[in-house]
Structures are given as structure tokens and as C-alpha cells.
Write an enzyme that holds these catalytic residues in place. Structure first.
Site, PDB file in Angstrom:
ATOM      1  N   CYS A  91      40.184  68.469  32.574  1.00 14.27           N
ATOM      2  CA  CYS A  91      38.851  68.002  32.617  1.00 14.27           C
ATOM      3  C   CYS A  91      38.863  66.340  32.251  1.00 14.27           C
ATOM      4  O   CYS A  91      39.619  66.017  31.385  1.00 14.27           O
ATOM      5  CB  CYS A  91      37.857  68.727  31.902  1.00 14.27           C
ATOM      6  SG  CYS A  91      36.190  68.026  32.144  1.00 14.27           S
ATOM      7  N   HIS A 133      34.070  74.550  38.497  1.00 13.48           N
ATOM      8  CA  HIS A 133      33.986  73.643  37.605  1.00 13.48           C
ATOM      9  C   HIS A 133      33.032  72.525  37.136  1.00 13.48           C
ATOM     10  O   HIS A 133      32.442  72.345  36.265  1.00 13.48           O
ATOM     11  CB  HIS A 133      35.750  73.084  37.473  1.00 13.48           C
ATOM     12  CG  HIS A 133      35.945  72.077  36.477  1.00 13.48           C
ATOM     13  ND1 HIS A 133      36.857  72.307  35.427  1.00 13.48           N
ATOM     14  CD2 HIS A 133      35.421  70.900  35.990  1.00 13.48           C
ATOM     15  CE1 HIS A 133      36.982  71.264  34.565  1.00 13.48           C
ATOM     16  NE2 HIS A 133      36.160  70.345  35.062  1.00 13.48           N
ATOM     17  N   GLU A 134      32.861  72.119  38.574  1.00 16.16           N
ATOM     18  CA  GLU A 134      31.796  70.970  38.490  1.00 16.16           C
ATOM     19  C   GLU A 134      30.565  71.570  38.487  1.00 16.16           C
ATOM     20  O   GLU A 134      29.535  70.844  37.513  1.00 16.16           O
ATOM     21  CB  GLU A 134      31.759  70.228  40.105  1.00 16.16           C
ATOM     22  CG  GLU A 134      33.310  69.605  40.442  1.00 16.16           C
ATOM     23  CD  GLU A 134      33.839  68.895  39.202  1.00 16.16           C
ATOM     24  OE1 GLU A 134      33.318  68.326  38.182  1.00 16.16           O
ATOM     25  OE2 GLU A 134      35.210  68.833  39.060  1.00 16.16           O
ATOM     26  N   HIS A 137      29.534  72.043  34.979  1.00 15.80           N
ATOM     27  CA  HIS A 137      29.213  70.861  34.174  1.00 15.80           C
ATOM     28  C   HIS A 137      27.672  70.464  34.196  1.00 15.80           C
ATOM     29  O   HIS A 137      26.985  70.141  33.405  1.00 15.80           O
ATOM     30  CB  HIS A 137      29.793  69.523  34.773  1.00 15.80           C
ATOM     31  CG  HIS A 137      31.331  69.056  34.061  1.00 15.80           C
ATOM     32  ND1 HIS A 137      31.592  69.133  33.003  1.00 15.80           N
ATOM     33  CD2 HIS A 137      32.251  69.151  34.886  1.00 15.80           C
ATOM     34  CE1 HIS A 137      32.873  68.826  32.699  1.00 15.80           C
ATOM     35  NE2 HIS A 137      33.339  69.065  33.847  1.00 15.80           N
TER      36      HIS A 137
HETATM   37  O1  GNR Z   1      40.594  66.448  38.128  1.00 21.21           O
HETATM   38  C1  GNR Z   1      40.188  67.680  37.941  1.00 21.21           C
HETATM   39  N1  GNR Z   1      41.180  68.429  38.025  1.00 21.21           N
HETATM   40  C2  GNR Z   1      41.022  69.860  37.797  1.00 21.21           C
HETATM   41  C3  GNR Z   1      42.042  70.827  37.904  1.00 21.21           C
HETATM   42  C4  GNR Z   1      41.775  72.255  38.032  1.00 21.21           C
HETATM   43  C5  GNR Z   1      40.626  72.640  37.717  1.00 21.21           C
HETATM   44  C6  GNR Z   1      39.688  71.599  37.801  1.00 21.21           C
HETATM   45  C7  GNR Z   1      39.725  70.388  37.891  1.00 21.21           C
HETATM   46  S1  GNR Z   1      38.362  69.275  37.967  1.00 21.21           S
HETATM   47  C8  GNR Z   1      39.139  67.924  37.104  1.00 21.21           C
HETATM   48  C9  GNR Z   1      38.065  66.797  37.345  1.00 21.21           C
HETATM   49  C10 GNR Z   1      36.939  67.133  36.191  1.00 21.21           C
HETATM   50  O2  GNR Z   1      36.762  67.046  35.089  1.00 21.21           O
HETATM   51  N2  GNR Z   1      35.797  67.448  37.209  1.00 21.21           N
HETATM   52  O3  GNR Z   1      34.834  67.762  36.099  1.00 21.21           O
HETATM   53 NI    NI Z   2      35.392  68.305  34.389  1.00 21.63          NI
END
Ligand code: GNR
Ligand code: NI
Length: 167
Positions: A91, A133-134, A137
């Protein structure tokens, strides 16, 4: 167009539940452009608005090797999820730490695109991981929250050590 500063853990802005975007306008389209610029520059494969200190529900991703598959999603919602995948995640708000996270491997996401037009998107594997993942957030959640207490503490210990000796 300006590159934006990325908010780092433990900033409490990363822990807030973001509000829906009320309407598409120049402010939002400019923000999307600047988020892509910031993400590609980092470099990263995704970026959520709270990572640039905007507490609103929007994200950008591009998991292509060649940075030519930009996807912006406004007010995204996961409406179906199935399967299982383990991916080593990182992240931009927790630079230097990586950990394996288990998530659904296939998702159907609904939201608005860059033009404010409703879209549905099927995603699998890395794209599905990244969108989840986003969206986490946008709900104040970080990938370390998916880890067991022990693994999370180890990761955070490492992060604190790294933060004491930048670069
Ligand atoms: O750049 C990023 N690489 C990543 C690798 C594996 C799973 C999720 C990510 S997202 C991350 C960028 C980030 O922090 N997005 O919120
Ligand atoms: Ni992230």
C-alpha cells in the site's frame, strides 16, 4: 495538473468512512486526472481518494504493465463476489510493508465512470484484488486489517522501524 501528496499511515484520514460523490463536475474530473498522475508516478496500481486527503468515494486503478488501462470508479459497490485468491499486497500509505491477504477472486462492481455514466465491471485476479483494496480505503480499512493480530503487529513493527530511517 499537479501531483498530489500521498497520506501515510497512521494518518486518521485513512480511518474515515468516505462520503459518496454527490455529482460529477470539474473538481471531480480534475481530481481523477491528478490521482492517475500521482498513482503512475508513485508508482502504484491503484489509489483511493482518502490517500490524497479527499474523503470521498472514488478510486483509480491500472493493473496493466504498460499503464494504458486506466479505470476510474465513483461510488463503487461490489454487487457479487466469489472464489478465493491470496495475493501479496502492498500500500502506498504503508510503504515498505507487504503481506498476503485472502479475498474473493472474482467480483462484479457497479459505479460511475469518469464521465458520471453508470457502469458495471467484472474483475478477477489482480484487478479484483486491487479494486477491493481501494474500496476498503473508502471504508477506512487497510490491508493490514485483514491479517491476524500477530502478523499485523509484526508488519506495523517493521513499518515503524522503516519510518525511523527514511530512504
Ligand atoms: O500499488 C499498489 N499495489 C498493490 C499490490 C497488491 C495489492 C494491492 C495493491 S494497491 C497499491 C496501491 C495502493 O496503496 N492503493 O491503495
Ligand atoms: Ni492502499
Amino acid at each position: 495538473m499537479e501531483k498530489l501528496d500521498i497520506v501515510l499511515y497512521p494518518d486518521e484520514g485513512l480511518r474515515e468512512i468516505c462520503a459518496p460523490v454527490e455529482q460529477m463536475n470539474d473538481r471531480i474530473s480534475n481530481l481523477i486526472d491528478e490521482m492517475f498522475l500521482t498513482m503512475y508516478d508513485a508508482p502504484g496500481i491503484g489509489l483511493a481518494a482518502p490517500q490524497v486527503a479527499v474523503q470521498e468515494r472514488l478510486l483509480v486503478v491500472d493493473v496493466s504493465e504498460t499503464n494504458d488501462e486506466p479505470i476510474a470508479l465513483i461510488n463503487p459497490e461490489i454487487i457479487q463476489a466469489k472464489g478465493e485468491i491470496v495475493w501479496e499486497e502492498g500500500c502506498l500509505s504503508l510503504p515498505g510493508i507487504y503481506a498476503k491477504v485472502k479475498r474473493p477472486s472474482d467480483i462484479l462492481v457497479r459505479g460511475l465512470d469518469r464521465d458520471g455514466k453508470p457502469i458495471e465491471l467484472e474483475a478477477s485476479d489482480l484487478l479484483a484484488v486491487c479494486i477491493q483494496h481501494e474500496i476498503d480505503h473508502l471504508d477506512g480499512k487497510l490491508f493490514i486489517d485483514h491479517l491476524s493480530g500477530l502478523k499485523r503487529n509484526r508488519a506495523l513493527q517493521k513499518y515503524r522501524k522503516l519510518a525511523q530511517q527514511p530512504e
